[in-house]
Write a protein that holds these residues in place. Sequence first.
Motif, PDB file in Angstrom:
ATOM      1  N   ALA A 548       0.680  -1.112   0.038  1.00 42.20           N
ATOM      2  CA  ALA A 548      -0.122  -0.077   0.003  1.00 42.20           C
ATOM      3  C   ALA A 548       0.943   1.363   0.034  1.00 42.20           C
ATOM      4  O   ALA A 548       0.347   2.305  -0.072  1.00 42.20           O
ATOM      5  N   ASP A 549       2.150   1.111   0.081  1.00 44.73           N
ATOM      6  CA  ASP A 549       3.031   2.585   0.382  1.00 44.73           C
ATOM      7  C   ASP A 549       3.986   2.770  -0.624  1.00 44.73           C
ATOM      8  O   ASP A 549       4.863   3.579  -0.422  1.00 44.73           O
ATOM      9  N   GLU A 605      -6.536  10.375  -0.050  1.00 43.22           N
ATOM     10  CA  GLU A 605      -5.851   9.947  -1.297  1.00 43.22           C
ATOM     11  C   GLU A 605      -4.599  10.532  -1.791  1.00 43.22           C
ATOM     12  O   GLU A 605      -3.896   9.968  -2.441  1.00 43.22           O
ATOM     13  N   TRP A 607      -1.783  10.056  -0.017  1.00 41.46           N
ATOM     14  CA  TRP A 607      -0.963   9.125   0.285  1.00 41.46           C
ATOM     15  C   TRP A 607      -1.199   7.928  -0.367  1.00 41.46           C
ATOM     16  O   TRP A 607      -0.408   6.672  -0.184  1.00 41.46           O
ATOM     17  N   GLN A 608      -1.719   7.920  -1.543  1.00 45.42           N
ATOM     18  CA  GLN A 608      -1.981   6.533  -2.410  1.00 45.42           C
ATOM     19  C   GLN A 608      -0.484   6.080  -2.931  1.00 45.42           C
ATOM     20  O   GLN A 608      -0.057   6.869  -3.528  1.00 45.42           O
ATOM     21  N   ASP A 609      -0.132   4.871  -2.443  1.00 43.17           N
ATOM     22  CA  ASP A 609       1.068   4.236  -2.976  1.00 43.17           C
ATOM     23  C   ASP A 609       2.137   5.152  -2.585  1.00 43.17           C
ATOM     24  O   ASP A 609       3.090   5.316  -3.300  1.00 43.17           O
ATOM     25  N   GLN A 655       0.958  15.393  -6.192  1.00 43.32           N
ATOM     26  CA  GLN A 655       0.871  14.515  -5.079  1.00 43.32           C
ATOM     27  C   GLN A 655       1.495  15.247  -4.027  1.00 43.32           C
ATOM     28  O   GLN A 655       1.105  15.266  -2.951  1.00 43.32           O
TER      29      GLN A 655
END
Length: 770
Positions: A548-549, A605, A607-609, A655
Motif C-alpha cells: 500500500a505504500d 488520497e 498518500w495513495q501508493d 501529489q
Amino acid sequence: MAAPSADVVISEVYGGGGNSGATLTSDFVELASTGAVILDGYSVQYLPGTPSASSKWQVTPLSGGITAGGRYLVGEAKGSGGTVELPTPDATGAIGLAASSGTVALVHGTDPLTCLTAADCAADTRIRDLVGYGTATVRETSPAPQASNTTSVARAGSADTDDNSRDFTAGTPTPVNAKGETPGGGTPPVEAKIHDIQGTTRISPLAGRKVTGVTGIVTALRTFGSARGFWLTDPVPDNDPRTSEGLFVFTGSTAPGVVVGDSVTLTGTVREYYPDNPASSVYQSTTELTDPQWTVSSSGNPLPQATIVTPSTVPGEFAPHPGGNIESLTLDPAKYALDFWEAHEGEIVSVSDARVVGPTTAYNELYVTTKPDENPSVRGGAVYTGYDRTETGVVKVESLIPFAQRPFPKADTGDVLTGITSGPVEYSQYGGYTIEAAVLGDLKDNGLAREVTRRQRPDELAVATYNVENLSPKDSQDKFDRLAHGIVENLAAPDVVTLEEIQDNNGASGTGDGVVAADQTLNRFTDAIVTAGGPRYEWREIDPRDLADGGQPGGNIRTAFLFNPRRVSFVDKPGGDAVTAVSVETAHGRPHLSISPGRVDPGDEAWQDSRKPLAGEFVFHGRTVFVIANHFNSKGGDQPTHGRYQPPARSSEVQRQKQAHLVRGFVDQLLAVDPGANVVVAGDLNDYQFSPALAELTAGHHLTDLIATLPPAERYSYVYEGNSQVLDHILVSPALRRVDYDVVHVNAEFAEQASDHDPQIVRLVPHGRG
C-alpha cells in the motif's frame, strides 16, 4: 561454407511475414554482394531450426544476377496478416520460414541439400553461405539471434566471419530488391553525407530512408555491450554549425569490423533511436545508421579535429521553452546548451582537467563540469538552484575503453580527470548528453572527506533524518555497519533519528506475500549501532498494509523513529495502526497526540501508493517535542530536464503538494493549541527548497525550512546526474528559534556509499517550562 564467402552472401532473413503483429505480408531472404555475380543455377534453401531425421530442405531457384554492392530479394510465403507488401522480388518462392528459428542456405545448385547437422553442411561445397538463427541446430559456429514476427536477422557490415552470432543482429526488417526499392513502393537509396543525415533539427530529414555513399573517417569504436558499433566523422564538413558531421553506425551485438582511422563508405538505414516507445517517449533520440554495409578504402588516416570544450564554449541558456516538443525546432547551438550538444552528436569533443561533479556510479559513469565557476558547491559539486537555472556545464562521461584494459575510475565529487578526456557525443536517457570517452583523463583524487558533525550539548536535543535506501535483512552486514558508523561517528549519536526506506523483514519480494513487519530490519540496525560504539537505540514504527505504500514491490517501506532512551523519552499511546489517523488533543492548554506513534491522515488520497507520515511525541528535559517523519512520493513520472519536452512536466509535484498541505495542516492544529509548541518536520520530501511542495509546507510561516537558511553553495543533500540538490529537509516551528543545523555529507558525493542520501541534523533547545 567451408570458408567465408568472398562475394555473394545472405544479408537478411525474415520469417514473420503475414503473422500476428507483422507489418510485412511475406517472408523473405535478401542477398548482398561485393562483386557482380550471375545467380542462374543458384537456389535459396530452408531447413527447420530443429530438424528431425525426416526433415527435408525446401528450395527456391534463383535467376538473373546481382550487381557489385547491390541487393537481391527472394520473396517467400505470404501470410494473412500484415499490411505492407514487399518490393517486387527478384525471385519468388513459397517457403514458409519460421519466425524465430531456422536455417537458410545459399546454394550453388538447385537440388535439395541432404545435410542435417552443422558439420555435414560445412562439408558440402555447394553451400556458398548459411545462416542459422534462434536455436538453429545447423548454423555457422553459433546461431544468429532469435527473430520474431516483427524482427529479422540482418548482417552487420559486409564481413562474413562464418560465425552467425557475430555477423548478424536482430532488428526491423528492411528488404531491398535489385532496383533499390523498399517496402510499400519505397524509393531507392539516396546519396547522402553525414550532415545531410543529421540535418538542422533533432530529427533526421532522412529518418527511415535508405542512404548510400555515406563517407567518413572512423573515430571511435564501441566493442562491448549490446549496442556495439562505431562512430565516423566526415573530414569535409559543410559550413552550417547546426549540422553535426558525426554519426553512430549501429552493429548490434556484433563487434564493428573496422579500426579507428579507416576511411569508409556506407549504405544503411537512418534511424532515430529512442530507449522506449518512440510515440510516447519523453527522451530525445539518437540519430544512427542501422543495417549497415560498408567498404574500407584506406586505413591509418588522421582523425578530424575534435571540438575543444572550454568554460565559454557551451551557451549559458539550457534549452528552448516552446511549451512542448522541441524536436522540430531548428537548432540554435550558439544560444542553448542542449542544442549545442545535439549539433555535435556523434562528433568527437574534448575537455581538459574536468572537475567531477557527480561521483562514479554502479553503472561506470561519472559527471564533470565544463564550467567550474557555474554554481559550485563548497565541496566541488555543482548546485541546482532553480527550475530555470539548470546547470549548462554538466556532462556525463562513460568509457569506450574495455574495462579489462583500463578499469573505470572510482571518482568522488571534487576529483579531477586531468589531461584530455575526449570521445564522441551521444544522448542517453540516463543523464542526457554523454562523452563516450575513447581517451580518458587520469583521475586526481582531491581527498574529499566524509563530514563529522559536532556532538550535541547536554541541553540540546539532536534530531536527525536519514534515508537509508531500502534497508532490509537482505542487505549485507557491511551496509548495516556503514550506516551504523554514520549514525555513531558522523552524526555523533543523535537523540532522535527519523529513518526513511525501512523495508519489511524479507525486503523487496516483488509480490504481496503478506510480510509487513520490520522488527528484524530495525533490530539488526540498532544492534549494528551498538557494535559501532553507539547507544542502544529504541525504535518505533507502524507496519503498513501490504503493497500500500509504494517503493520497491513487496518491500513495504516506511518511516521509523530511533531514539536514545538515556537522553529522551518517547510518549507511547496505544491505538496506532496503518489506517488510524492521529489527532491533536488538548490537556491543560497544551497539545498532545491521540496516539503515539500515529500516522497523519493515512486514508487521504494524497498518500495513495506512498508512505504515510509518522508522528511521535517525545519529552526532553520535561519539554514536549513533536517529531513528524516523512517520505513524500518520488519524482517518478516526471519528464527529464534534458528530454524532448521543454519545459519538462513535473506531474509528481501535484501529489507532493497535497501531501505537504496535509502535513502543514496537522502542524497548524498543534500550533493552534499552543503557538509555542516544539515541532520538527523531517524526512525525504523528494523535492527542492524552491518547489511548490515546500512553498505549501512553509506557507503561513509556521515552519522554517532549515536548508534555505544555509548559504546557496551548501544547499544540497543528494547528487543526481551531476547536480547537487535538495531532497531531504528538516523544518521547525517558530518556537525553535535557536537551532544549529547541519547537512552531514557522507554519501551522495562519494563513489562508495552506504546510502544515496546525506543525513541532516538539527540541535535545538526546546521551548517551554522545564
